[in-house]
Design an enzyme around this catalytic site. Structure first.
Site, PDB file in Angstrom:
ATOM      1  N   ARG A   1     -15.078  12.380   8.261  1.00  0.00           N
ATOM      2  CA  ARG A   1     -13.797  13.017   8.608  1.00  0.00           C
ATOM      3  C   ARG A   1     -13.444  14.088   7.596  1.00  0.00           C
ATOM      4  O   ARG A   1     -12.931  15.152   7.931  1.00  0.00           O
ATOM      5  CB  ARG A   1     -12.678  11.956   8.651  1.00  0.00           C
ATOM      6  CG  ARG A   1     -12.772  11.048   9.863  1.00  0.00           C
ATOM      7  CD  ARG A   1     -11.888   9.825   9.695  1.00  0.00           C
ATOM      8  NE  ARG A   1     -10.528  10.170   9.405  1.00  0.00           N
ATOM      9  CZ  ARG A   1      -9.702   9.455   8.629  1.00  0.00           C
ATOM     10  NH1 ARG A   1     -10.123   8.318   8.097  1.00  0.00           N
ATOM     11  NH2 ARG A   1      -8.477   9.846   8.411  1.00  0.00           N
TER      12      ARG A   1
ATOM     13  N   LYS B   1      -8.837  -1.709   5.433  1.00  0.00           N
ATOM     14  CA  LYS B   1      -9.081  -2.230   4.080  1.00  0.00           C
ATOM     15  C   LYS B   1      -8.002  -3.243   3.687  1.00  0.00           C
ATOM     16  O   LYS B   1      -8.291  -4.259   3.051  1.00  0.00           O
ATOM     17  CB  LYS B   1      -9.128  -1.065   3.088  1.00  0.00           C
ATOM     18  CG  LYS B   1     -10.440  -0.273   3.250  1.00  0.00           C
ATOM     19  CD  LYS B   1     -10.420   1.061   2.570  1.00  0.00           C
ATOM     20  CE  LYS B   1      -9.538   2.020   3.302  1.00  0.00           C
ATOM     21  NZ  LYS B   1      -9.700   3.431   2.997  1.00  0.00           N
TER      22      LYS B   1
ATOM     23  N   ASP C   1     -15.706   2.170   7.197  1.00  0.00           N
ATOM     24  CA  ASP C   1     -14.643   3.144   6.920  1.00  0.00           C
ATOM     25  C   ASP C   1     -15.106   4.161   5.889  1.00  0.00           C
ATOM     26  O   ASP C   1     -14.768   5.339   5.969  1.00  0.00           O
ATOM     27  CB  ASP C   1     -13.386   2.444   6.409  1.00  0.00           C
ATOM     28  CG  ASP C   1     -12.357   3.476   5.949  1.00  0.00           C
ATOM     29  OD1 ASP C   1     -11.867   4.211   6.828  1.00  0.00           O
ATOM     30  OD2 ASP C   1     -12.097   3.585   4.745  1.00  0.00           O
TER      31      ASP C   1
ATOM     32  N   SER D   1      -8.075   3.505   9.144  1.00  0.00           N
ATOM     33  CA  SER D   1      -8.789   3.558   7.870  1.00  0.00           C
ATOM     34  C   SER D   1      -8.019   2.790   6.799  1.00  0.00           C
ATOM     35  O   SER D   1      -8.564   1.924   6.100  1.00  0.00           O
ATOM     36  CB  SER D   1      -8.961   5.031   7.466  1.00  0.00           C
ATOM     37  OG  SER D   1      -9.428   5.130   6.155  1.00  0.00           O
TER      38      SER D   1
ATOM     39  N   HIS E   1       0.853  -1.199   0.000  1.00  0.00           N
ATOM     40  CA  HIS E   1       0.000   0.000   0.000  1.00  0.00           C
ATOM     41  C   HIS E   1       0.880   1.236   0.000  1.00  0.00           C
ATOM     42  O   HIS E   1       1.852   1.330   0.750  1.00  0.00           O
ATOM     43  CB  HIS E   1      -0.900   0.024   1.244  1.00  0.00           C
ATOM     44  CG  HIS E   1      -1.740   1.258   1.303  1.00  0.00           C
ATOM     45  ND1 HIS E   1      -2.885   1.414   0.551  1.00  0.00           N
ATOM     46  CD2 HIS E   1      -1.584   2.421   1.975  1.00  0.00           C
ATOM     47  CE1 HIS E   1      -3.408   2.602   0.783  1.00  0.00           C
ATOM     48  NE2 HIS E   1      -2.634   3.244   1.641  1.00  0.00           N
TER      49      HIS E   1
HETATM   50  N1  URA Z   1      -6.728   6.809   2.613  1.00  0.00           N
HETATM   51  C1  URA Z   1      -7.534   6.058   3.370  1.00  0.00           C
HETATM   52  O1  URA Z   1      -7.870   4.949   3.019  1.00  0.00           O
HETATM   53  N2  URA Z   1      -7.968   6.548   4.567  1.00  0.00           N
HETATM   54  C2  URA Z   1      -7.624   7.757   5.008  1.00  0.00           C
HETATM   55  O2  URA Z   1      -8.024   8.133   6.085  1.00  0.00           O
HETATM   56  C3  URA Z   1      -6.793   8.548   4.197  1.00  0.00           C
HETATM   57  C4  URA Z   1      -6.355   8.033   2.999  1.00  0.00           C
END
Ligand code: URA
Length: 452
Positions: free
Chosen positions: A173, A192, A166, A188, A87
């Site tokens: 947010r 995932k 999320d 967050s 990631h």
């Molecule tokens: N990418 C995400 O998946 N979450 C965040 O909070 C910021 C960037």
């Protein structure tokens, strides 16, 4: 209506007053938010309390696990290959997934890259790959497994079933000034990734003007938090801290970034894209149990290119088809001689976005041929009159605003101030932080020296 076991106000008050929220309450709070029992206003108040008071390591683990539990988990077991995910926190010109996934897959590792589309000044991997005629981002879970089993690499759209809480929390947010909170960012991103169920995970955490988290100290804290979270969740996790103060490589856009990725797969490409691709590949191969694998050799001898072609074909794309070409181009030339000492990544990202390479709203279309090609990068000598970069768009009316965002965005000095710094600044694993050994002293980050 069933009686709820806890009260949202108590959970918010505990965090507001700087306390830790016990596991049962925190799990209930996320679940009740998902069911609509905890309101958006209550979740926003909680997020702001976390923004100010932070969270302990165990609270972050519980929050992440509760977000994962709001959706499905992918089952990547039984593929007959180790699975290693990567990631990136996102940057300008960041096309690394494109050469990296097939490169690592060429060693028999499964690399599931469930990606998103770009929003704002950082580009999206799917947008880039959709420049390839016929290529399809939407795959079913069965197709993802089939691609991973047969080819090893898959880059596709993340389904809405992964960590749905999320998605709602992130939207809240975004409008309440609580995006830049390390516990909320880490949970967050990691919810995932962990829901994808990989055996191991490598994180590319950026700092510098083109990064989400510009400050190196904060990006280090984010990386350390995510590494702990991965390890606490049973997934071996390593992070590289990488410099995103200048765009990565020589292309920013979509089709032009695919072209550059193919150059890397053919054994060429810009030095910094190769450096970062190899650094991440070595980490992924090491976590897959292949510490002696030589990814540079796989770029040289065509194995990575074969895996790329199979990956593109496996998703309906034609790796030999011509990529979209821009209708309009505009080249900017240097007014003086010297050495290029700075290219501001954020400004170039915004400019490419204004050219049509990115989107402002989730349902906007992107112009695949739009973007910027850099003819000179940081550290290069420049003569007066030399082409510095070329803007591409489908409509020349986009050039004035794109050029306006580039005012003051590059710097030419009489002499090089320290040359071209390497991209990889530091490495973080379960044992701690280590500055990259190759980084010259004059480009050192404000990190304590030595391994902690
Ligand atoms: N990418 C995400 O998946 N979450 C965040 O909070 C910021 C960037």
């Amino acid at each position: 209506m069933a009686l709820e076991p806890f009260d949202a106000i108590d959970v918010i008050a505990a965090k507001r007053d700087g306390g830790a929220v016990p596991e049962p309450e925190l799990r209930w709070f996320v679940d009740a938010f998902d069911r609509g029992v905890v309101t958006d206003a209550q979740m926003a108040a909680f997020a702001m309390s976390v923004r100010f008071n932070g969270m302990g390591r165990d609270e972050i683990r519980v929050l992440t696990s509760a977000i994962i539990d709001s959706g499905e988990r992918m089952d990547l077991s039984g593929l007959g290959r180790p699975t290693v995910d990567k990631h990136s926190t996102g940057g300008v010109g960041d096309k690394i997934t494109l050469p990296l996934a097939p490169l690592v897959a060429s060693f028999g590792v499964a690399v599931p890259q469930l990606s998103g589309r770009g929003l704002g000044h950082t580009g999206g991997t799917l947008d880039k790959l959709e420049s390839i005629p016929g290529w399809r981002a939407e795959l079913t879970s069965a197709e993802i497994r089939e691609r991973l089993r047969d080819n090893g690499a898959v880059v596709c759209a993340a389904g809405s079933g992964l960590a749905p809480a999320d998605k709602r929390l992130y939207a809240l947010r975004d409008v309440t000034g609580t995006v830049e909170s390390i516990p909320l960012l880490a949970s967050s991103i990691m919810s995932k990734k962990l829901a994808e169920g990989p055996d191991a995970l490598v994180l590319d955490v950026k700092f510098g003007s083109g990064a989400f988290m510009t400050d190196p100290d904060l990006s280090r804290e984010l990386a350390e938090t995510m590494v702990s979270l991965g390890e606490d969740s049973g997934v071996r996790t390593v992070a590289l801290l990488t410099d995103m103060s200048a765009p990565l490589g020589r292309t920013i856009g979509n089709a032009n970034e695919v072209r550059e990725a193919v150059e890397v797969l053919a054994g060429g490409g810009p030095a910094d894209v190769v450096e970062l691709t190899l650094a991440l590949a070595r980490e992924m191969l090491d976590l897959a149990g292949l510490p002696d694998a030589d990814p540079a050799a796989a770029l040289r001898d065509g194995r990575a290119m074969d895996a790329w072609r199979a990956m593109i074909r496996g998703q309906g794309g034609d790796p030999d088809a011509a990529l979209p070409a821009p209708r309009e181009s505009h080249t900017v030339r240097s007014e003086r001689s010297g050495v290029l000492t700075g290219l501001d990544a954020k400004a170039f990202g915004v400019s490419a976005w204004r050219l049509g390479a990115g989107r402002s709203r989730p349902d906007d279309a992107v112009a695949h041929a739009a973007g910027i090609d850099l003819h000179r990068v940081v550290g290069d000598a420049v003569a007066a009159g030399d082409a510095l970069f070329t803007l591409h768009a489908d409509d020349a009316a986009r050039f004035p605003r794109a050029l306006a965002s580039l005012e003051g965005a590059w710097r030419i000095d009489d002499a090089a101030a320290g040359g071209r710094p390497p991209r990889v600044a530091a490495r973080i694993d379960a044992n701690g932080f280590a500055p990259a050994l190759s980084r010259p002293a004059d480009t050192a980050l404000p990190f304590p020296s030595g391994t902690e």
